[in-house]
Design a protein around this motif. Structure first.
Motif, PDB file in Angstrom:
ATOM      1  N   THR A 327      -9.333 -43.021  32.572  1.00 46.24           N
ATOM      2  CA  THR A 327      -8.033 -42.495  33.014  1.00 46.24           C
ATOM      3  C   THR A 327      -6.855 -43.210  32.355  1.00 46.24           C
ATOM      4  O   THR A 327      -5.713 -42.828  32.584  1.00 46.24           O
ATOM      5  N   ARG A 328      -7.120 -44.232  31.554  1.00 46.14           N
ATOM      6  CA  ARG A 328      -6.030 -45.036  31.003  1.00 46.14           C
ATOM      7  C   ARG A 328      -6.080 -45.052  29.482  1.00 46.14           C
ATOM      8  O   ARG A 328      -7.125 -44.833  28.863  1.00 46.14           O
ATOM      9  N   SER A 329      -4.927 -45.322  28.899  1.00 41.36           N
ATOM     10  CA  SER A 329      -4.832 -45.491  27.452  1.00 41.36           C
ATOM     11  C   SER A 329      -4.560 -46.948  27.136  1.00 41.36           C
ATOM     12  O   SER A 329      -4.007 -47.695  27.961  1.00 41.36           O
ATOM     13  N   LEU A 330      -4.945 -47.365  25.945  1.00 40.28           N
ATOM     14  CA  LEU A 330      -4.655 -48.726  25.511  1.00 40.28           C
ATOM     15  C   LEU A 330      -3.204 -48.823  25.059  1.00 40.28           C
ATOM     16  O   LEU A 330      -2.605 -47.826  24.639  1.00 40.28           O
ATOM     17  N   PRO A 331      -2.610 -50.005  25.150  1.00 32.42           N
ATOM     18  CA  PRO A 331      -1.237 -50.164  24.655  1.00 32.42           C
ATOM     19  C   PRO A 331      -1.167 -49.927  23.156  1.00 32.42           C
ATOM     20  O   PRO A 331      -2.181 -49.994  22.455  1.00 32.42           O
ATOM     21  N   GLY A 332       0.018 -49.638  22.668  1.00 36.07           N
ATOM     22  CA  GLY A 332       0.183 -49.363  21.247  1.00 36.07           C
ATOM     23  C   GLY A 332      -0.245 -50.506  20.361  1.00 36.07           C
ATOM     24  O   GLY A 332      -0.760 -50.299  19.274  1.00 36.07           O
ATOM     25  N   SER A 333      -0.041 -51.745  20.805  1.00 39.27           N
ATOM     26  CA  SER A 333      -0.425 -52.919  20.033  1.00 39.27           C
ATOM     27  C   SER A 333      -1.580 -53.615  20.732  1.00 39.27           C
ATOM     28  O   SER A 333      -1.451 -54.079  21.863  1.00 39.27           O
ATOM     29  N   VAL A 334      -2.728 -53.655  20.075  1.00 37.37           N
ATOM     30  CA  VAL A 334      -3.921 -54.290  20.640  1.00 37.37           C
ATOM     31  C   VAL A 334      -4.047 -55.695  20.071  1.00 37.37           C
ATOM     32  O   VAL A 334      -4.134 -55.885  18.855  1.00 37.37           O
ATOM     33  N   ARG A 335      -4.042 -56.707  20.950  1.00 35.99           N
ATOM     34  CA  ARG A 335      -4.170 -58.098  20.495  1.00 35.99           C
ATOM     35  C   ARG A 335      -5.599 -58.410  20.066  1.00 35.99           C
ATOM     36  O   ARG A 335      -5.826 -59.167  19.133  1.00 35.99           O
ATOM     37  N   GLY A 336      -6.578 -57.847  20.794  1.00 39.74           N
ATOM     38  CA  GLY A 336      -7.959 -58.024  20.372  1.00 39.74           C
ATOM     39  C   GLY A 336      -8.760 -59.030  21.169  1.00 39.74           C
ATOM     40  O   GLY A 336      -9.793 -59.502  20.689  1.00 39.74           O
ATOM     41  N   GLN A 337      -8.328 -59.362  22.388  1.00 42.05           N
ATOM     42  CA  GLN A 337      -9.143 -60.260  23.208  1.00 42.05           C
ATOM     43  C   GLN A 337     -10.255 -59.464  23.875  1.00 42.05           C
ATOM     44  O   GLN A 337     -10.006 -58.506  24.604  1.00 42.05           O
ATOM     45  N   VAL A 338     -11.492 -59.856  23.630  1.00 41.71           N
ATOM     46  CA  VAL A 338     -12.659 -59.178  24.196  1.00 41.71           C
ATOM     47  C   VAL A 338     -13.327 -60.127  25.179  1.00 41.71           C
ATOM     48  O   VAL A 338     -13.602 -61.281  24.847  1.00 41.71           O
ATOM     49  N   ARG A 339     -13.600 -59.636  26.386  1.00 45.32           N
ATOM     50  CA  ARG A 339     -14.220 -60.474  27.410  1.00 45.32           C
ATOM     51  C   ARG A 339     -15.350 -59.716  28.102  1.00 45.32           C
ATOM     52  O   ARG A 339     -15.166 -58.606  28.593  1.00 45.32           O
ATOM     53  N   PRO A 395     -10.254 -53.244  31.663  1.00 43.38           N
ATOM     54  CA  PRO A 395     -11.668 -52.841  31.651  1.00 43.38           C
ATOM     55  C   PRO A 395     -11.878 -51.592  30.797  1.00 43.38           C
ATOM     56  O   PRO A 395     -11.181 -50.582  30.971  1.00 43.38           O
ATOM     57  N   LEU A 396     -12.839 -51.655  29.897  1.00 46.41           N
ATOM     58  CA  LEU A 396     -13.081 -50.511  29.015  1.00 46.41           C
ATOM     59  C   LEU A 396     -13.557 -49.289  29.787  1.00 46.41           C
ATOM     60  O   LEU A 396     -13.342 -48.155  29.341  1.00 46.41           O
ATOM     61  N   SER A 397     -14.187 -49.492  30.936  1.00 48.77           N
ATOM     62  CA  SER A 397     -14.677 -48.363  31.713  1.00 48.77           C
ATOM     63  C   SER A 397     -13.544 -47.500  32.255  1.00 48.77           C
ATOM     64  O   SER A 397     -13.771 -46.369  32.673  1.00 48.77           O
ATOM     65  N   GLU A 398     -12.323 -48.020  32.246  1.00 53.25           N
ATOM     66  CA  GLU A 398     -11.178 -47.256  32.725  1.00 53.25           C
ATOM     67  C   GLU A 398     -10.411 -46.577  31.596  1.00 53.25           C
ATOM     68  O   GLU A 398      -9.446 -45.856  31.840  1.00 53.25           O
ATOM     69  N   VAL A 399     -10.835 -46.806  30.350  1.00 51.87           N
ATOM     70  CA  VAL A 399     -10.096 -46.312  29.184  1.00 51.87           C
ATOM     71  C   VAL A 399     -10.832 -45.113  28.596  1.00 51.87           C
ATOM     72  O   VAL A 399     -12.065 -45.038  28.617  1.00 51.87           O
ATOM     73  N   TYR A 400     -10.081 -44.148  28.067  1.00 50.69           N
ATOM     74  CA  TYR A 400     -10.680 -43.000  27.397  1.00 50.69           C
ATOM     75  C   TYR A 400     -11.638 -43.485  26.305  1.00 50.69           C
ATOM     76  O   TYR A 400     -11.282 -44.343  25.492  1.00 50.69           O
ATOM     77  N   PRO A 401     -12.851 -42.955  26.249  1.00 47.91           N
ATOM     78  CA  PRO A 401     -13.816 -43.424  25.248  1.00 47.91           C
ATOM     79  C   PRO A 401     -13.295 -43.347  23.818  1.00 47.91           C
ATOM     80  O   PRO A 401     -13.517 -44.258  23.020  1.00 47.91           O
ATOM     81  N   GLY A 442      -3.184 -37.607  25.256  1.00 49.70           N
ATOM     82  CA  GLY A 442      -3.576 -38.986  25.511  1.00 49.70           C
ATOM     83  C   GLY A 442      -5.060 -39.209  25.444  1.00 49.70           C
ATOM     84  O   GLY A 442      -5.519 -40.332  25.528  1.00 49.70           O
ATOM     85  N   ARG A 443      -5.874 -38.117  25.236  1.00 47.12           N
ATOM     86  CA  ARG A 443      -7.315 -38.278  25.194  1.00 47.12           C
ATOM     87  C   ARG A 443      -7.901 -37.856  23.862  1.00 47.12           C
ATOM     88  O   ARG A 443      -9.096 -37.746  23.706  1.00 47.12           O
ATOM     89  N   GLN A 444      -7.045 -37.601  22.894  1.00 51.61           N
ATOM     90  CA  GLN A 444      -7.546 -37.187  21.608  1.00 51.61           C
ATOM     91  C   GLN A 444      -8.121 -38.397  20.867  1.00 51.61           C
ATOM     92  O   GLN A 444      -7.672 -39.516  21.042  1.00 51.61           O
ATOM     93  N   PRO A 445      -9.152 -38.144  20.025  1.00 50.13           N
ATOM     94  CA  PRO A 445      -9.614 -39.224  19.177  1.00 50.13           C
ATOM     95  C   PRO A 445      -8.471 -39.759  18.324  1.00 50.13           C
ATOM     96  O   PRO A 445      -7.730 -39.001  17.717  1.00 50.13           O
ATOM     97  N   VAL A 446      -8.300 -41.068  18.308  1.00 49.53           N
ATOM     98  CA  VAL A 446      -7.179 -41.683  17.611  1.00 49.53           C
ATOM     99  C   VAL A 446      -7.571 -41.976  16.179  1.00 49.53           C
ATOM    100  O   VAL A 446      -8.669 -42.460  15.906  1.00 49.53           O
TER     101      VAL A 446
END
Length: 628
Positions: A327-339, A395-401, A442-446
């Motif tokens: 249901t969510r989109s990532l911000p325009g600028s991704v810092r890249g912290q993976v946890r 959480p990636l589970s909340e972001v459009y695949p 907001g759900r189109q492949p980027v």
């Protein structure tokens, strides 16, 4: 089993509705053909009674003209009715293939679960074609009903008993043909299922042929395919037998029915109840009825097979997605912290680690299944059973695949190459145009990797992507300020300043291009079979690096290259990915030595964390895994 998706009946009905205009026009046209066919014996009877018996030349010519016009009309109707029916069938099958392709390529995945790739291809070709034919069979069935009705009315004008015999006998005949079609439907379903499985096994064997030869497993593979092929053959023979019994039974029923009509007509003529012309018309109509009844036999068989195929298509369309829609989109600028926070999935058991923004992190996993599980969670091909995988705290589970995969690129160990030039296999095409019609905003492949444009000599900007060609020796410009080309000697020149050129150099793919006669314009065979394993790995790695994704996860990218090239690639990855988060899942000492930090996973959880040098000197299990 369907989970809220379409059923086979839904697929069949929607396929027909989507082509209703063509089906309607085709039905009118072929119904007109059947009406004309039914009128022919009636007109012949009229000619005999009213023209031949009187000897009037004018009457003969007049009725012959009417007969000629009837033949012209029925010929015209058949030609264009069949055209509309075939067009409806092809468009219906095409639409089903598009739906299946969209479902298989859906970012949420899941359609391929439990199915071989060859089986999916079989469903999208054979089954879609069978369902499509129903759209052509429907106008034919309407025409057959029209022909029966017109024939019955014509017989009623000749003799009421004959007309009533057809009107009351035809429904029982249709019911009998329906009963004969049930075994055919069951066996057609089994036939298609076995054929799809055989196609899937064959595709797997062809893809792994080199490996099978290398480990000497050809006899076992041949025996497996022979068993699968024999099962498919037996299912096909049983379906063919059912179809033969169906067609023979229907032909016998229709033959008995027509003989009965002709017998009654002959008796009526013998008793003087109908004229000679009426007898000829009745016999002609009885023979005409063979056409509509034969059409019913064909239509019944096509509907039986179409229903079975529609059920198989529905099973793919209704397959539950592997991951949620988000249901969510990532911000325009991704810092890249993976946890990874207490992730449990498959062999992973409470896995927790963090990759800092811009870090080059090595992950050593002794269990290949655990490595695959990490990659699936990173690429959101699957969501953890418990715990969470986060990107910049989300959480990636909340972001459009699709949004996840635009920011996190997972380069699998078995990445495929495609038939085409080397540069086409590296350059990432940028989609143009607005959002897809079936995707909400907001759900189109980027688009990943940014716009890649080329500048040909004197031609201005030109898009470079899959399908682009450049003349041998001329070279092509990719990106801003980077030229990748091949001179007459096949030597590749790559000047810094463009991500594609730097990716080729970092992955060692520039050496591959230099060794080929046409450089980056060399045409590669399907799956890159014209190259060695190490060459394929380097081109696949160059493609992953050329995307320039904020987060890149690479699995064993150098298992088929020599030690010197591997060391060069390790330095190239570190250089080109500087400032961007990169996760290397590998046991290669050369690659791990280039990382900032290494995480060791065993038993589904982290057992060690440190630099490569620290772990080599202080962790026995790490030394055993990496250095042996």
């Amino acid at each position: 089993m369907h989970t809220g998706g379409p059923s086979g009946r839904d697929v069949l009905i929607s396929s027909i509705i989507s082509q209703w205009r063509r089906i309607a026009v085709g039905s009118v046209m072929v119904a007109g053909h059947q009406i004309g066919e039914a009128l022919v014996p009636v007109l012949i009877g009229i000619i005999i009674d009213r023209a031949v018996s009187t000897g009037s030349t004018g009457d003969i010519l007049r009725w012959l003209a009417v007969l000629a016009v009837t033949f012209a009309g029925l010929s015209f109707c058949y030609r264009f009715g069949a055209r509309f029916g075939e067009r409806a069938a092809e468009r219906s099958a095409h639409n089903l293939r598009i739906q299946l392709t969209r479902r298989v390529l859906d970012p949420r995945a899941g359609a391929e679960t439990g199915r071989l790739s060859g089986a999916l291809v079989s469903i999208a070709t054979g089954d879609a074609q069978r369902v499509g034919i129903v759209s052509a069979a429907l106008p034919a069935s309407i025409a057959a009903v029209t022909g029966l009705l017109v024939g019955a009315v014509a017989l009623l004008t000749v003799s009421v008993p004959l007309g009533l015999l057809v009107l009351f006998g035809a429904p029982f005949l249709l019911w009998g043909t329906h009963l004969l079609g049930r075994p055919l439907e069951r066996r057609s379903d089994t036939e298609q299922e076995r054929a799809a499985h055989a196609s899937g096994v064959a595709a797997d064997l062809v893809a792994g042929l080199r490996v099978l030869k290398g480990i000497g497993a050809e006899p076992a593979a041949i025996a497996r395919y022979r068993r699968t092929s024999q099962d498919s053959l037996q299912a096909t023979l049983r379906a063919a037998s059912a179809k033969a019994w169906h067609d023979g039974g229907v032909l016998a029923l229709t033959g008995i029915f027509i003989a009965l009509v002709a017998l009654v007509a002959g008796r009526l003529a013998a008793e003087g109840d109908i004229s000679i012309g009426d007898l000829i018309a009745a016999v002609g109509l009885a023979q005409f009825l063979l056409g509509p009844l034969s059409i019913f036999a064909w239509v019944n068989a096509e509907f039986a097979q179409g229903r079975a195929s529609a059920g198989r298509i529905a099973s793919v369309l209704a397959a539950p997605p592997a991951v949620g829609a988000g249901t969510r989109s990532l911000p325009g600028s991704v810092r890249g912290q993976v946890r990874f926070q207490d992730v449990t999935y498959g062999p992973l058991r409470g896995l927790t680690f963090t990759a800092a923004p811009g870090e080059l992190l090595g992950i050593v996993v002794a269990d290949p299944a655990a490595a695959t599980a990490v990659l699936r969670c990173l690429g959101r091909e699957a969501d953890p059973d418990s715990g969470s995988v986060e990107l910049d705290g989300m959480p990636l589970s909340e972001v459009y695949p699709a949004a996840v995969r635009a920011a996190v690129l997972v380069a699998a160990h078995d990445a495929e190459l495609f038939e085409g030039t080397l540069i086409e296999n590296v350059v990432v095409p940028t989609p143009h145009g607005g959002p897809a019609e079936d995707e909400p905003a907001g759900r189109q492949p980027v688009a990943v990797g940014g716009g890649l444009t080329g500048h040909g000599p004197g031609n201005g900007p030109a898009a470079v992507g899959i399908g682009a060609r450049s003349p041998v020796g001329a070279g092509i410009s990719v990106g801003a300020g980077i030229s990748v080309g091949a001179d007459a000697g096949g030597v590749v020149e790559a000047r810094t300043g463009g991500v594609v050129g730097r990716a080729l150099v970092a992955a060692g793919a520039d050496e591959v291009a230099s060794s080929l006669p046409n450089g980056v314009d060399e045409i590669l065979a399907e799956r890159g079979r014209s190259l060695s394993g190490g060459q394929r790995q380097r081109i696949a790695l160059a493609r992953a690096l050329a995307v320039d994704s904020p987060v890149l996860a690479v699995h064993d990218p150098t298992t088929a290259v020599d030690a010197v090239t591997e060391a060069r690639i390790a330095a190239g990855i570190r250089d080109i990915r500087r400032g961007q988060t990169t996760i290397l899942i590998t046991t290669s000492p050369a690659l791990l030595a280039a990382t900032d930090r290494v995480v060791v996973i065993d038993g589904g959880t982290v057992i060690a964390d440190g630099t490569h040098g620290e772990l080599v000197h202080g962790h026995a299990d790490y030394r055993a895994t990496v250095l042996t």
